[in-house]
Scaffold this motif. Structure first.
Motif, PDB file in Angstrom:
ATOM      1  N   ASP A   1     -13.498 -13.900  10.898  1.00 24.44           N
ATOM      2  CA  ASP A   1     -15.268 -13.229  11.771  1.00 24.44           C
ATOM      3  C   ASP A   1     -14.622 -12.998  13.041  1.00 24.44           C
ATOM      4  N   GLU A   2     -15.514 -11.350  12.717  1.00 25.51           N
ATOM      5  CA  GLU A   2     -15.942 -11.447  14.395  1.00 25.51           C
ATOM      6  C   GLU A   2     -17.108 -12.654  15.403  1.00 25.51           C
ATOM      7  N   GLY A   3     -16.670 -12.832  16.675  1.00 26.90           N
ATOM      8  CA  GLY A   3     -17.675 -13.691  17.615  1.00 26.90           C
ATOM      9  C   GLY A   3     -16.967 -14.620  16.994  1.00 26.90           C
ATOM     10  N   THR A   4     -16.031 -15.398  16.182  1.00 28.17           N
ATOM     11  CA  THR A   4     -16.336 -17.254  15.598  1.00 28.17           C
ATOM     12  C   THR A   4     -14.709 -17.473  16.521  1.00 28.17           C
ATOM     13  N   GLY A   5     -13.884 -16.793  17.082  1.00 26.35           N
ATOM     14  CA  GLY A   5     -13.040 -17.835  18.425  1.00 26.35           C
ATOM     15  C   GLY A   5     -11.500 -17.557  17.216  1.00 26.35           C
ATOM     16  N   ILE A   6     -11.549 -18.130  15.692  1.00 27.51           N
ATOM     17  CA  ILE A   6     -10.407 -18.175  15.381  1.00 27.51           C
ATOM     18  C   ILE A   6      -9.805 -17.414  14.156  1.00 27.51           C
ATOM     19  N   TYR A   7      -8.512 -17.227  14.700  1.00 24.53           N
ATOM     20  CA  TYR A   7      -7.690 -16.206  14.346  1.00 24.53           C
ATOM     21  C   TYR A   7      -6.641 -16.128  13.382  1.00 24.53           C
ATOM     22  N   VAL A   8      -6.622 -15.597  12.373  1.00 27.72           N
ATOM     23  CA  VAL A   8      -5.128 -16.173  11.783  1.00 27.72           C
ATOM     24  C   VAL A   8      -4.167 -14.765  12.146  1.00 27.72           C
ATOM     25  N   ARG A   9      -2.878 -15.918  11.510  1.00 27.89           N
ATOM     26  CA  ARG A   9      -1.389 -14.588  11.224  1.00 27.89           C
ATOM     27  C   ARG A   9      -1.608 -13.803  10.840  1.00 27.89           C
ATOM     28  N   THR A  10      -1.281 -12.232  11.250  1.00 29.12           N
ATOM     29  CA  THR A  10      -1.399 -11.228   9.792  1.00 29.12           C
ATOM     30  C   THR A  10      -0.604 -10.224  10.139  1.00 29.12           C
ATOM     31  N   GLN A  11      -0.237 -10.384   9.201  1.00 34.77           N
ATOM     32  CA  GLN A  11       1.081  -8.669   9.208  1.00 34.77           C
ATOM     33  C   GLN A  11       0.988  -7.334   9.393  1.00 34.77           C
ATOM     34  N   VAL A  12       1.288  -6.959  10.112  1.00 36.38           N
ATOM     35  CA  VAL A  12       0.198  -5.440   9.795  1.00 36.38           C
ATOM     36  C   VAL A  12       1.923  -4.879   9.183  1.00 36.38           C
ATOM     37  N   CYS A  13       1.452  -3.731   8.764  1.00 39.70           N
ATOM     38  CA  CYS A  13       2.794  -2.484   8.686  1.00 39.70           C
ATOM     39  C   CYS A  13       2.297  -1.527   9.235  1.00 39.70           C
ATOM     40  N   PRO A  14       2.991  -1.280  10.043  1.00 41.44           N
ATOM     41  CA  PRO A  14       3.911  -0.241  11.035  1.00 41.44           C
ATOM     42  C   PRO A  14       3.554   1.675  10.598  1.00 41.44           C
ATOM     43  N   VAL A  15       3.712   1.384   9.791  1.00 43.20           N
ATOM     44  CA  VAL A  15       3.914   2.625   8.627  1.00 43.20           C
ATOM     45  C   VAL A  15       1.899   3.285   8.541  1.00 43.20           C
ATOM     46  N   CYS A  16       1.532   2.121   7.601  1.00 44.05           N
ATOM     47  CA  CYS A  16       0.097   2.480   7.138  1.00 44.05           C
ATOM     48  C   CYS A  16      -1.005   1.647   8.010  1.00 44.05           C
TER      49      CYS A  16
ATOM     50  N   ILE B   1       0.557  -1.197  -0.144  1.00 39.10           N
ATOM     51  CA  ILE B   1       0.478  -0.193   0.018  1.00 39.10           C
ATOM     52  C   ILE B   1       0.800   0.764   0.008  1.00 39.10           C
ATOM     53  N   CYS B   2       1.826   1.601   1.046  1.00 39.26           N
ATOM     54  CA  CYS B   2       2.432   2.940   1.173  1.00 39.26           C
ATOM     55  C   CYS B   2       3.669   2.289   0.546  1.00 39.26           C
ATOM     56  N   LYS B   3       4.774   1.140   0.385  1.00 39.67           N
ATOM     57  CA  LYS B   3       5.447   1.293  -0.851  1.00 39.67           C
ATOM     58  C   LYS B   3       6.831   1.310   0.004  1.00 39.67           C
ATOM     59  N   LYS B   4       6.319   1.470   1.368  1.00 42.94           N
ATOM     60  CA  LYS B   4       7.783   1.806   2.150  1.00 42.94           C
ATOM     61  C   LYS B   4       8.359   1.019   2.900  1.00 42.94           C
ATOM     62  N   GLU B   5       9.853   0.012   2.369  1.00 44.09           N
ATOM     63  CA  GLU B   5      10.227  -0.384   3.221  1.00 44.09           C
ATOM     64  C   GLU B   5      10.514  -1.226   5.049  1.00 44.09           C
ATOM     65  N   LEU B   6       9.900  -1.981   5.062  1.00 43.64           N
ATOM     66  CA  LEU B   6       9.644  -2.205   6.210  1.00 43.64           C
ATOM     67  C   LEU B   6      10.077  -3.477   7.528  1.00 43.64           C
ATOM     68  N   GLU B   7       9.873  -3.750   8.572  1.00 41.22           N
ATOM     69  CA  GLU B   7       9.411  -4.968   9.104  1.00 41.22           C
ATOM     70  C   GLU B   7       7.879  -5.153   9.956  1.00 41.22           C
ATOM     71  N   MET B   8       7.255  -5.821   9.364  1.00 41.56           N
ATOM     72  CA  MET B   8       6.221  -6.089   9.814  1.00 41.56           C
ATOM     73  C   MET B   8       6.028  -6.481  10.647  1.00 41.56           C
ATOM     74  N   GLU B   9       4.985  -5.926  11.581  1.00 40.28           N
ATOM     75  CA  GLU B   9       4.542  -6.353  13.315  1.00 40.28           C
ATOM     76  C   GLU B   9       3.607  -7.761  12.885  1.00 40.28           C
ATOM     77  N   GLU B  10       3.907  -9.279  13.664  1.00 44.81           N
ATOM     78  CA  GLU B  10       2.489  -9.859  13.632  1.00 44.81           C
ATOM     79  C   GLU B  10       2.045 -10.223  14.452  1.00 44.81           C
ATOM     80  N   VAL B  11       0.963 -10.255  14.298  1.00 46.75           N
ATOM     81  CA  VAL B  11      -0.734  -9.462  15.113  1.00 46.75           C
ATOM     82  C   VAL B  11      -1.338 -11.345  14.818  1.00 46.75           C
ATOM     83  N   LEU B  12      -2.887 -11.458  15.682  1.00 44.89           N
ATOM     84  CA  LEU B  12      -3.179 -12.546  15.888  1.00 44.89           C
ATOM     85  C   LEU B  12      -5.109 -11.748  15.520  1.00 44.89           C
TER      86      LEU B  12
END
Length: 109
Positions: free
Chosen positions: A22-37, A7-18
């Motif tokens: 879908d809300e209320g399911t209790g099932i999570y995915v490992r998602t990397q979140v860009c700390p910039v955008c 999205i923002c094209k910035k070089e980065l190390e992404m933070e991994e979060v759970l």
């Protein structure tokens, strides 16, 4: 190897979060979140795994209802909690399936 946010094209190390798939399911995915955008990126295989787990979840009892007579037919009343969950509206067309073991499946068209 350097990673760039799509999205923002910035070089980065992404933070991994759970993140709940879908809300209320209790099932999570490992998602990397860009700390910039703040864009979240989920690996396709991780997403497929979570969707499969969601599809395999046991059926959840939402309500028990009595069948009643309506003219020459039998009818079933759907509580608001069910219609809200399924996003069903008055006069909406639905598909009704009879599955194994005398189970009924209703699906919005």
């Amino acid at each position: 190897m350097e990673e760039y946010c799509p999205i923002c094209k910035k070089e980065l190390e992404m933070e991994e979060v759970l993140e709940e798939i879908d809300e209320g399911t209790g099932i999570y995915v490992r998602t990397q979140v860009c700390p910039v955008c703040g864009e979240g990126l989920t690996d396709e295989m991780e997403y497929i795994r979570a969707r499969k787990e969601l599809n395999e979840q046991k059926n959840i009892l939402i309500a028990e209802q009595k069948i009643f007579k309506l003219e020459n037919s039998l009818a079933l009343h759907f509580p608001k909690s069910v219609t809200d969950l399924l996003e069903l509206h008055e006069k909406e067309l639905v598909k009704i399936y009879i599955t194994g073991n005398k189970k009924i499946m209703i699906e919005p068209c």
